[in-house]
Design an enzyme around this catalytic site. Structure first.
Site, PDB file in Angstrom:
ATOM      1  N   LYS A  91       0.866  -1.188   0.000  1.00 51.59           N
ATOM      2  CA  LYS A  91       0.000   0.000   0.000  1.00 51.59           C
ATOM      3  C   LYS A  91       0.891   1.223   0.000  1.00 51.59           C
ATOM      4  O   LYS A  91       1.825   1.325   0.817  1.00 51.59           O
ATOM      5  CB  LYS A  91      -0.880  -0.016   1.265  1.00 51.59           C
ATOM      6  CG  LYS A  91      -1.799   1.164   1.371  1.00 51.59           C
ATOM      7  CD  LYS A  91      -3.143   0.886   0.714  1.00 51.59           C
ATOM      8  CE  LYS A  91      -3.929   2.129   0.414  1.00 51.59           C
ATOM      9  NZ  LYS A  91      -3.604   2.790  -0.857  1.00 51.59           N
ATOM     10  N   GLN A 112       7.243   3.957   3.791  1.00 53.96           N
ATOM     11  CA  GLN A 112       5.842   3.550   3.837  1.00 53.96           C
ATOM     12  C   GLN A 112       5.642   2.278   4.663  1.00 53.96           C
ATOM     13  O   GLN A 112       4.626   2.122   5.340  1.00 53.96           O
ATOM     14  CB  GLN A 112       5.361   3.328   2.392  1.00 53.96           C
ATOM     15  CG  GLN A 112       3.864   3.312   2.217  1.00 53.96           C
ATOM     16  CD  GLN A 112       3.253   4.705   2.163  1.00 53.96           C
ATOM     17  OE1 GLN A 112       3.740   5.569   1.456  1.00 53.96           O
ATOM     18  NE2 GLN A 112       2.195   4.924   2.911  1.00 53.96           N
ATOM     19  N   LYS A 115       5.578   3.401   8.301  1.00 53.15           N
ATOM     20  CA  LYS A 115       4.416   4.285   8.501  1.00 53.15           C
ATOM     21  C   LYS A 115       3.139   3.449   8.563  1.00 53.15           C
ATOM     22  O   LYS A 115       2.317   3.603   9.467  1.00 53.15           O
ATOM     23  CB  LYS A 115       4.339   5.256   7.311  1.00 53.15           C
ATOM     24  CG  LYS A 115       3.174   6.194   7.343  1.00 53.15           C
ATOM     25  CD  LYS A 115       3.059   6.991   6.042  1.00 53.15           C
ATOM     26  CE  LYS A 115       4.377   7.617   5.635  1.00 53.15           C
ATOM     27  NZ  LYS A 115       4.209   8.649   4.619  1.00 53.15           N
ATOM     28  N   LYS A 127       5.363   1.743  -3.125  1.00 50.61           N
ATOM     29  CA  LYS A 127       5.260   3.099  -3.685  1.00 50.61           C
ATOM     30  C   LYS A 127       5.504   2.986  -5.179  1.00 50.61           C
ATOM     31  O   LYS A 127       6.153   2.049  -5.642  1.00 50.61           O
ATOM     32  CB  LYS A 127       6.315   4.019  -3.044  1.00 50.61           C
ATOM     33  CG  LYS A 127       6.037   5.490  -3.212  1.00 50.61           C
ATOM     34  CD  LYS A 127       5.064   6.019  -2.178  1.00 50.61           C
ATOM     35  CE  LYS A 127       4.702   7.463  -2.456  1.00 50.61           C
ATOM     36  NZ  LYS A 127       3.937   8.065  -1.352  1.00 50.61           N
ATOM     37  N   GLY A 166      -2.768   8.262  -4.262  1.00 48.54           N
ATOM     38  CA  GLY A 166      -2.138   9.461  -4.808  1.00 48.54           C
ATOM     39  C   GLY A 166      -0.886   9.864  -4.044  1.00 48.54           C
ATOM     40  O   GLY A 166      -0.555   9.300  -3.005  1.00 48.54           O
ATOM     41  N   ASP A 167      -0.188  10.827  -4.585  1.00 43.58           N
ATOM     42  CA  ASP A 167       0.961  11.474  -3.933  1.00 43.58           C
ATOM     43  C   ASP A 167       1.195  12.735  -4.756  1.00 43.58           C
ATOM     44  O   ASP A 167       0.264  13.204  -5.444  1.00 43.58           O
ATOM     45  CB  ASP A 167       2.182  10.535  -3.938  1.00 43.58           C
ATOM     46  CG  ASP A 167       3.358  11.068  -3.095  1.00 43.58           C
ATOM     47  OD1 ASP A 167       3.273  10.988  -1.868  1.00 43.58           O
ATOM     48  OD2 ASP A 167       4.334  11.610  -3.656  1.00 43.58           O
ATOM     49  N   THR A 210      -4.453  13.514   5.315  1.00 43.89           N
ATOM     50  CA  THR A 210      -3.036  13.657   5.678  1.00 43.89           C
ATOM     51  C   THR A 210      -2.832  14.962   6.448  1.00 43.89           C
ATOM     52  O   THR A 210      -2.163  14.989   7.486  1.00 43.89           O
ATOM     53  CB  THR A 210      -2.142  13.599   4.428  1.00 43.89           C
ATOM     54  OG1 THR A 210      -2.467  12.417   3.702  1.00 43.89           O
ATOM     55  CG2 THR A 210      -0.667  13.573   4.808  1.00 43.89           C
ATOM     56  N   ASN A 241      -2.215  19.189  -1.615  1.00 43.04           N
ATOM     57  CA  ASN A 241      -3.228  18.502  -0.808  1.00 43.04           C
ATOM     58  C   ASN A 241      -2.896  18.527   0.686  1.00 43.04           C
ATOM     59  O   ASN A 241      -3.733  18.903   1.508  1.00 43.04           O
ATOM     60  CB  ASN A 241      -3.359  17.050  -1.321  1.00 43.04           C
ATOM     61  CG  ASN A 241      -4.242  16.219  -0.426  1.00 43.04           C
ATOM     62  OD1 ASN A 241      -3.764  15.496   0.430  1.00 43.04           O
ATOM     63  ND2 ASN A 241      -5.545  16.335  -0.600  1.00 43.04           N
ATOM     64  N   SER A 378      -6.814   5.716   3.857  1.00 42.56           N
ATOM     65  CA  SER A 378      -6.883   4.814   2.701  1.00 42.56           C
ATOM     66  C   SER A 378      -7.232   3.406   3.163  1.00 42.56           C
ATOM     67  O   SER A 378      -8.005   2.697   2.506  1.00 42.56           O
ATOM     68  CB  SER A 378      -5.540   4.783   1.970  1.00 42.56           C
ATOM     69  OG  SER A 378      -5.423   5.892   1.107  1.00 42.56           O
TER      70      SER A 378
HETATM   71  P1  NDP Z   1       0.717  17.931  -4.174  1.00 41.99           P
HETATM   72  O1  NDP Z   1       1.202  17.595  -5.528  1.00 41.99           O
HETATM   73  O2  NDP Z   1      -0.739  18.101  -3.939  1.00 41.99           O
HETATM   74  O3  NDP Z   1       1.440  19.253  -3.624  1.00 41.99           O
HETATM   75  C1  NDP Z   1       2.809  19.362  -3.517  1.00 41.99           C
HETATM   76  C2  NDP Z   1       3.081  20.806  -3.172  1.00 41.99           C
HETATM   77  O4  NDP Z   1       4.455  20.986  -2.832  1.00 41.99           O
HETATM   78  C3  NDP Z   1       2.805  21.744  -4.321  1.00 41.99           C
HETATM   79  O5  NDP Z   1       2.316  22.953  -3.788  1.00 41.99           O
HETATM   80  C4  NDP Z   1       4.202  21.917  -4.917  1.00 41.99           C
HETATM   81  O6  NDP Z   1       4.361  23.112  -5.663  1.00 41.99           O
HETATM   82  C5  NDP Z   1       4.993  22.021  -3.662  1.00 41.99           C
HETATM   83  N1  NDP Z   1       6.407  21.799  -3.871  1.00 41.99           N
HETATM   84  C6  NDP Z   1       7.028  20.836  -4.560  1.00 41.99           C
HETATM   85  N2  NDP Z   1       8.356  20.968  -4.476  1.00 41.99           N
HETATM   86  C7  NDP Z   1       8.556  22.038  -3.674  1.00 41.99           C
HETATM   87  C8  NDP Z   1       9.692  22.707  -3.169  1.00 41.99           C
HETATM   88  N3  NDP Z   1      10.920  22.274  -3.475  1.00 41.99           N
HETATM   89  N4  NDP Z   1       9.517  23.764  -2.350  1.00 41.99           N
HETATM   90  C9  NDP Z   1       8.281  24.213  -2.042  1.00 41.99           C
HETATM   91  N5  NDP Z   1       7.172  23.638  -2.517  1.00 41.99           N
HETATM   92  C10 NDP Z   1       7.318  22.586  -3.315  1.00 41.99           C
HETATM   93  O7  NDP Z   1       1.324  16.798  -3.209  1.00 41.99           O
HETATM   94  P2  NDP Z   1       0.848  16.375  -1.753  1.00 41.99           P
HETATM   95  O8  NDP Z   1       0.398  17.549  -0.997  1.00 41.99           O
HETATM   96  O9  NDP Z   1      -0.039  15.196  -1.897  1.00 41.99           O
HETATM   97  O10 NDP Z   1       2.230  15.826  -1.154  1.00 41.99           O
HETATM   98  C11 NDP Z   1       3.159  16.673  -0.489  1.00 41.99           C
HETATM   99  C12 NDP Z   1       4.100  15.817   0.341  1.00 41.99           C
HETATM  100  O11 NDP Z   1       3.336  15.039   1.277  1.00 41.99           O
HETATM  101  C13 NDP Z   1       4.926  14.795  -0.439  1.00 41.99           C
HETATM  102  O12 NDP Z   1       6.178  14.616   0.196  1.00 41.99           O
HETATM  103  C14 NDP Z   1       4.119  13.508  -0.285  1.00 41.99           C
HETATM  104  O13 NDP Z   1       4.916  12.348  -0.451  1.00 41.99           O
HETATM  105  C15 NDP Z   1       3.651  13.666   1.145  1.00 41.99           C
HETATM  106  N6  NDP Z   1       2.482  12.872   1.509  1.00 41.99           N
HETATM  107  C16 NDP Z   1       1.298  13.005   0.846  1.00 41.99           C
HETATM  108  C17 NDP Z   1       0.207  12.263   1.234  1.00 41.99           C
HETATM  109  C18 NDP Z   1      -1.134  12.464   0.616  1.00 41.99           C
HETATM  110  O14 NDP Z   1      -2.108  11.873   1.130  1.00 41.99           O
HETATM  111  N7  NDP Z   1      -1.279  13.258  -0.403  1.00 41.99           N
HETATM  112  C19 NDP Z   1       0.312  11.241   2.301  1.00 41.99           C
HETATM  113  C20 NDP Z   1       1.575  11.270   3.007  1.00 41.99           C
HETATM  114  C21 NDP Z   1       2.619  12.028   2.581  1.00 41.99           C
HETATM  115  P3  NDP Z   1       4.296  23.073  -7.269  1.00 41.99           P
HETATM  116  O15 NDP Z   1       2.854  23.195  -7.570  1.00 41.99           O
HETATM  117  O16 NDP Z   1       5.110  24.253  -7.644  1.00 41.99           O
HETATM  118  O17 NDP Z   1       4.909  21.778  -7.738  1.00 41.99           O
END
Ligand code: NDP
Length: 446
Positions: A91, A112, A115, A127, A166-167, A210, A241, A378
């Protein structure tokens, strides 16, 4: 001081995975925490549990050809790393981002495993993803890419085998296209993906999970310091997200979110970020965070994202991407009086930053514990799909809250039991590892 055993496992990981710095960084952090565990439990050494756990059970790499809107053929690379199935079906999410490579997927899959163990739900760890960049692509291009990606992946996954989600770069739109193609190829309607839309098997709260879970976890950290969110200045990186729903929950608990970012720069609004504006820009218009100041002239925008950590705050929630907060940024946060940092993104703090926070006695919530609310929900979605039932928002939220409280308790208790009170990094690694290790030992050498 690491033992000879820990050193030898670590050097084998480094020499067997030479081009994978992120995977080595994640593996090092976990393995180094295990010294007190292997001292107490020699069977872990005898059965080579640590050596087995750092080796994925299976890795799938595949070609993803698709046709863009100009009729040109494009070729991306697809990945799925099925890391560990001791506790249940693999997962973990799918990431679509140009930086994706095998080492990044392996680091995420490895994290993961632990976690998912901490959630105490029956799921293993995996992943996947692709170096495809959804940014700037039309909906039709994203759909054609997702269909081709799933055509390569479908034979390796299933509701009892491997359940992706998703991620970064994979949200509701992408999950919908992936699900449609899976259903067509297999002629089955099953809970093979999570994060699905509510009309076809998704769970309420999964979108928020999250971010909300991160804030529930951080509430426990603050509570242990004798405080809460009321009036706290909060800086959150990212605006995807995780960041958006962390901000929403912080605001509902009385905290003031003053900064958010994307990969180009960051915004500061001393009156408190107006989330409705951010949601419109990011979720509806798929725009850039700098557009915020057009609607909120009192806010400011600064180009470059690392500077967000210079904004003075009480609590920092890195929610963007790996290694976005380095030792220097940690020093600035500490100097400015930050009392708590919890990781919404996966491995956003560099090893130097983590060390600084622990030394300075800043409460520090590591990703594999603090951001586990997404995967936990999830698992609740999988449960609802199996039962052909849908729980209400409140029912799922209460379960999520309970899971996050339990994760916090496990981390705190393990840190105390192994002589490192207050070190939630070690606590999370040890508690997660022990659950997986026990299941692996029971299942023999497989
Ligand atoms: P999204 O794609 O929804 O959002 C990612 C965000 O981070 C965007 O705003 C992106 O900006 C920004 N970003 C990317 N690189 C950088 C950087 N170097 N500096 C600043 N901002 C940056 O992804 P999620 O919110 O889903 O995921 C974010 C993190 O959380 C990841 O590490 C993911 O693995 C982790 N995560 C997510 C989960 C989930 O349920 N979604 C669960 C657990 C962990 P831009 O639009 O410019 O790319």
């Amino acid at each position: 001081m690491s033992s000879v055993f820990i050193d030898s496992v670590l050097s084998a990981v480094v020499s067997r995975n030479p081009a994978e710095p992120e995977f080595i960084q994640a593996a090092r952090e976990v393995i180094e925490s295990l010294d007190p565990v292997v001292q107490k439990k020699p069977e872990i050494v005898r059965l080579k549990i640590v050596e087995r756990i750092v080796e994925p059970e299976r890795q799938v790499l595949f070609r993803v050809p698709w046709v863009d809107d100009k009729g040109q053929v494009q070729i991306n690379r697809g990945f799925r790393v099925q890391f560990n199935s001791a506790l249940g079906p693999y997962k973990g999410g799918l990431r679509f981002h140009p930086s994706v490579n095998l080492g990044i997927i392996k680091f995420l899959g490895f994290e993961q495993v632990f976690k998912n163990a901490l959630t105490v739900t029956p799921i293993g760890g995996g992943k996947g993803g692709s170096d495809f960049d959804p940014k700037g692509k039309s909906d039709s291009e994203v759909m054609r890419f997702c269909q081709s990606f799933m055509s390569g992946l479908f034979r390796h996954i299933g509701p009892d085998t491997d359940v992706p989600a998703g991620d970064i770069g994979v949200g509701g739109r992408e999950i919908g296209f992936l699900y449609g193609q899976y259903k067509k190829l297999t002629n089955s309607f099953t809970g093979v993906l999570t994060g699905k839309g509510l009309t076809y098997g998704g769970s309420l709260v999964r979108t928020e999970a999250t971010g909300y879970g991160l804030v529930y976890f951080t509430s426990r950290m603050l509570q242990d310091r004798g405080t809460d969110w009321q009036g706290k200045r909060v800086v959150i990186s990212g605006s995807g997200n995780v960041a958006i729903y962390a901000a929403e929950k912080v605001q509902s608990l009385g905290g003031k979110v003053i900064a958010l970012s994307d990969s180009n720069g960051y915004i500061v609004d001393e009156e408190g970020i107006d989330l409705a504006t951010v949601k419109r820009i990011k979720e509806v218009e798929r725009g850039r965070v700098k557009e915020y100041v057009e609607s909120r002239p009192k806010g400011s925008y600064t180009e470059g994202c690392i500077g967000i950590w210079t904004v003075p705050c009480d609590v920092a929630l890195p929610c963007a991407t790996q290694n976005e907060l380095d030792g220097n940024a940690a020093d600035i946060l500490i100097k400015n009086g930050c009392i708590a940092v919890a990781e919404g993104a996966n491995m956003p703090s560099s090893p130097e930053a983590v060390e600084r926070f622990l030394e300075a006695r800043v409460s520090f919530g590591p990703a594999k514990a603090a951001n586990a609310g997404g995967v936990a929900t999830s698992a609740l979605e999988m449960c609802q799909n199996s039962m052909r039932l849908s729980w209400t928002f409140e029912e799922v939220d209460v379960k999520l809250h309970g899971i996050m409280d339990n994760i916090y308790a496990q981390c705190r208790d393990a840190s105390e039991a192994y002589g490192l009170p207050g070190n939630l990094v070690a606590g999370a690694n040890i508690a997660g590892f022990l659950r997986v290790a026990e299941a692996m030992m029971a299942q023999g050498v497989v």
